[in-house]
Write a protein that holds these residues in place. Structure first.
Motif, PDB file in Angstrom:
ATOM      1  N   GLN A 250      -4.728  35.014 -19.440  1.00 19.49           N
ATOM      2  CA  GLN A 250      -4.346  35.545 -18.135  1.00 19.49           C
ATOM      3  C   GLN A 250      -5.083  36.851 -17.875  1.00 19.49           C
ATOM      4  O   GLN A 250      -5.316  37.636 -18.788  1.00 19.49           O
ATOM      5  CB  GLN A 250      -2.834  35.778 -18.069  1.00 19.49           C
ATOM      6  CG  GLN A 250      -2.362  36.357 -16.734  1.00 19.49           C
ATOM      7  CD  GLN A 250      -0.854  36.329 -16.592  1.00 19.49           C
ATOM      8  OE1 GLN A 250      -0.240  35.278 -16.611  1.00 19.49           O
ATOM      9  NE2 GLN A 250      -0.244  37.492 -16.449  1.00 19.49           N
ATOM     10  N   ARG A 290      -6.682  28.734 -12.097  1.00 22.93           N
ATOM     11  CA  ARG A 290      -6.023  27.846 -11.136  1.00 22.93           C
ATOM     12  C   ARG A 290      -4.668  28.368 -10.671  1.00 22.93           C
ATOM     13  O   ARG A 290      -4.206  28.025  -9.588  1.00 22.93           O
ATOM     14  CB  ARG A 290      -5.830  26.456 -11.759  1.00 22.93           C
ATOM     15  CG  ARG A 290      -7.126  25.700 -12.040  1.00 22.93           C
ATOM     16  CD  ARG A 290      -6.838  24.232 -12.215  1.00 22.93           C
ATOM     17  NE  ARG A 290      -6.211  23.700 -11.017  1.00 22.93           N
ATOM     18  CZ  ARG A 290      -5.418  22.622 -11.003  1.00 22.93           C
ATOM     19  NH1 ARG A 290      -5.130  22.007 -12.129  1.00 22.93           N
ATOM     20  NH2 ARG A 290      -4.885  22.197  -9.883  1.00 22.93           N
ATOM     21  N   THR A 291      -3.990  29.158 -11.495  1.00 26.77           N
ATOM     22  CA  THR A 291      -2.601  29.526 -11.219  1.00 26.77           C
ATOM     23  C   THR A 291      -2.467  30.999 -10.864  1.00 26.77           C
ATOM     24  O   THR A 291      -3.058  31.855 -11.524  1.00 26.77           O
ATOM     25  CB  THR A 291      -1.716  29.202 -12.439  1.00 26.77           C
ATOM     26  OG1 THR A 291      -1.817  27.803 -12.739  1.00 26.77           O
ATOM     27  CG2 THR A 291      -0.262  29.559 -12.174  1.00 26.77           C
ATOM     28  N   SER A 307       5.221  31.544 -10.230  1.00 27.98           N
ATOM     29  CA  SER A 307       3.830  31.108 -10.281  1.00 27.98           C
ATOM     30  C   SER A 307       3.612  29.900  -9.386  1.00 27.98           C
ATOM     31  O   SER A 307       4.554  29.152  -9.074  1.00 27.98           O
ATOM     32  CB  SER A 307       3.420  30.781 -11.721  1.00 27.98           C
ATOM     33  OG  SER A 307       4.191  29.710 -12.236  1.00 27.98           O
ATOM     34  N   TYR A 308       2.366  29.717  -9.000  1.00 27.79           N
ATOM     35  CA  TYR A 308       2.007  28.583  -8.138  1.00 27.79           C
ATOM     36  C   TYR A 308       0.574  28.175  -8.445  1.00 27.79           C
ATOM     37  O   TYR A 308      -0.315  29.033  -8.567  1.00 27.79           O
ATOM     38  CB  TYR A 308       2.141  28.958  -6.658  1.00 27.79           C
ATOM     39  CG  TYR A 308       1.665  27.873  -5.718  1.00 27.79           C
ATOM     40  CD1 TYR A 308       2.299  26.638  -5.673  1.00 27.79           C
ATOM     41  CD2 TYR A 308       0.569  28.093  -4.877  1.00 27.79           C
ATOM     42  CE1 TYR A 308       1.868  25.645  -4.809  1.00 27.79           C
ATOM     43  CE2 TYR A 308       0.137  27.103  -4.001  1.00 27.79           C
ATOM     44  CZ  TYR A 308       0.786  25.878  -3.984  1.00 27.79           C
ATOM     45  OH  TYR A 308       0.350  24.889  -3.142  1.00 27.79           O
ATOM     46  N   THR A 309       0.356  26.872  -8.582  1.00 23.57           N
ATOM     47  CA  THR A 309      -0.977  26.325  -8.803  1.00 23.57           C
ATOM     48  C   THR A 309      -1.390  25.542  -7.559  1.00 23.57           C
ATOM     49  O   THR A 309      -0.941  24.402  -7.360  1.00 23.57           O
ATOM     50  CB  THR A 309      -1.005  25.404 -10.033  1.00 23.57           C
ATOM     51  OG1 THR A 309      -0.539  26.117 -11.185  1.00 23.57           O
ATOM     52  CG2 THR A 309      -2.416  24.888 -10.295  1.00 23.57           C
ATOM     53  N   PRO A 313      -8.256  26.220  -6.425  1.00 23.75           N
ATOM     54  CA  PRO A 313      -8.082  27.587  -6.933  1.00 23.75           C
ATOM     55  C   PRO A 313      -8.421  28.631  -5.871  1.00 23.75           C
ATOM     56  O   PRO A 313      -9.292  28.399  -5.020  1.00 23.75           O
ATOM     57  CB  PRO A 313      -9.071  27.659  -8.099  1.00 23.75           C
ATOM     58  CG  PRO A 313      -9.275  26.246  -8.516  1.00 23.75           C
ATOM     59  CD  PRO A 313      -9.183  25.442  -7.261  1.00 23.75           C
ATOM     60  N   SER A 347      -3.978  32.749 -14.116  1.00 21.45           N
ATOM     61  CA  SER A 347      -3.921  32.042 -15.394  1.00 21.45           C
ATOM     62  C   SER A 347      -4.318  30.582 -15.172  1.00 21.45           C
ATOM     63  O   SER A 347      -4.825  30.221 -14.107  1.00 21.45           O
ATOM     64  CB  SER A 347      -2.510  32.143 -15.995  1.00 21.45           C
ATOM     65  OG  SER A 347      -1.562  31.489 -15.177  1.00 21.45           O
ATOM     66  N   GLY A 348      -4.065  29.752 -16.165  1.00 23.22           N
ATOM     67  CA  GLY A 348      -4.416  28.339 -16.046  1.00 23.22           C
ATOM     68  C   GLY A 348      -5.913  28.123 -15.955  1.00 23.22           C
ATOM     69  O   GLY A 348      -6.397  27.384 -15.089  1.00 23.22           O
ATOM     70  N   SER A 353     -13.584  24.215 -11.366  1.00 17.61           N
ATOM     71  CA  SER A 353     -12.483  23.978 -10.442  1.00 17.61           C
ATOM     72  C   SER A 353     -12.309  22.494 -10.174  1.00 17.61           C
ATOM     73  O   SER A 353     -13.254  21.709 -10.302  1.00 17.61           O
ATOM     74  CB  SER A 353     -12.764  24.688  -9.117  1.00 17.61           C
ATOM     75  OG  SER A 353     -13.783  24.016  -8.406  1.00 17.61           O
TER      76      SER A 353
END
Length: 362
Positions: A250, A290-291, A307-309, A313, A347-348, A353
């Motif tokens: 992260q 991505r997150t 959090s949201y993905t 991205p 993060s993620g 992408s």
């Protein structure tokens, strides 16, 4: 029993942890601070403690404590602002020392790292002597002390490094693992915080030996994958290798506000942290995030994250800000709740992408 080709060799892992690193650097560079209770902390009445010297710790001062409380616990404490550029320079010097002894170094932060010394770059009779040589080199070249844990895996080495702090080292040999773990408090297991410790103690599991006596199936049913992990650690099992190149999990930025604010007033502060995070992401990230993560701390020090993905991205600081602000809508605390800290993270991480992957299909 004779070792066969199917028997994996025993690893020799060293966990090196600098002693009160930030505070020790300050005391080294300013002799007037030596032997005194030093607290490294931003100059703000709402700041939290970054680090405390060993002279300050008997008063109950520790990292993440509100600065005002630290001042009450020790009125004679000397507060100095952190200088991370200086700490990073010293950390780089220490890391260069590590690489003289092994190619396998996994930094965890500026002040600690795992080293695999199974095949050291120097002639050494044992991992214990290699760890001692590393600590001696750190002391000679930086004027600072480090503690070390030596064990067959990362889990045990990290626990061992705390055993004889400061300026000491402790060895856990393979044949000693069961005896060492039996009476160890479950709170010593990395990842077992106050809440988890309470859950385990409620089940009569106060010692690691108690955990070991429970069927892995029971722990897995009760705590899911974490239960399986607890069962393995209780038996001293940790197969994670030392990874020389750690990919960032992260990238984030956070700040304590000058005053507690309601949720509706946080947007400008979220935008500031999003801007800082995005600039760090552009400079440091080797992969695509991505997150989006929003972190908040309430006035009573409760921490919550949302959090949201998104399907694609975030591609700009503005998009990151919009998503982070939108995550406030998923905070369901009472409207009168006040917040003292705001953080925004990415993060993620993936190699490319989803949009790029989709394009590659055609």
């Amino acid at each position: 029993m004779t070792e066969t080709s199917d028997t994996p060799p025993v690893r020799k892992i060293v966990h090196v942890d600098m002693d009160a690193f930030y505070a020790s650097v300050e005391q080294r560079d300013n002799p007037a601070l030596r032997g005194l209770p030093v607290v490294v902390c931003k100059k703000s009445p709402r700041a939290v403690v970054t680090a405390a010297s060993y002279e300050a710790r008997p008063f109950g001062i520790h990292s993440a404590m509100p600065a005002m409380r630290a001042a009450k616990l020790c009125p004679d404490a000397i507060f100095v602002p952190p200088d991370f550029s200086r700490y990073r320079a010293v950390s780089a010097q220490i890391r260069e020392i590590f690489h003289r002894y092994t190619q396998h170094v996994e930094p965890l932060s500026l002040d600690e790292a795992y080293l695999d010394v199974s095949e050291p770059l120097i002639a050494s009779p044992s991992a214990t002597e290699t760890a001692r040589a590393i600590r001696d080199a750190i002391r000679t070249e930086t004027g600072l002390t480090a503690s070390a844990g030596i064990a067959p895996n990362k889990f045990l080495a990290k626990i061992a490094s705390d055993w004889r702090k400061p300026d000491g080292q402790f060895v856990i040999k393979p044949r000693q693992i069961d005896r060492f773990l039996t009476d160890l408090d479950v709170g010593k297991i990395p990842g077992v915080g106050r809440v988890m410790r309470g859950k385990l103690e409620a089940l009569g599991l106060a010692k690691v030996g108690d955990l070991r006596d429970v069927s892995p199936d029971v722990l897995r049913e009760r705590f899911g994958r974490w239960g399986q992990r607890l069962s393995e650690l209780a038996r001293g099992i940790d197969d994670r290798p030392v990874k020389s190149h750690r990919v960032a999990a992260q990238i984030s930025a956070e700040d304590t506000l000058r005053e507690d604010l309601p949720l509706a007033a946080l947007a400008p502060h979220i935008a500031q942290m999003a801007d800082k995070t995005w600039r760090n992401y552009q400079k440091k990230a080797e992969r695509v995030a991505r997150t989006v993560v929003l972190k908040l701390k309430t006035s009573d020090f409760r921490i919550l994250t949302r959090s949201y993905t998104p399907p694609v991205p975030p591609a700009s600081q503005a998009e990151l800000t919009d998503i982070a602000c939108a995550l406030c809508q998923r905070v369901d605390l009472p409207v009168e709740t006040r917040y003292r800290l705001v953080g925004v993270g990415l993060s993620g991480f993936v190699d490319e992408s989803p949009a790029m992957q989709q394009t590659a299909l055609f």
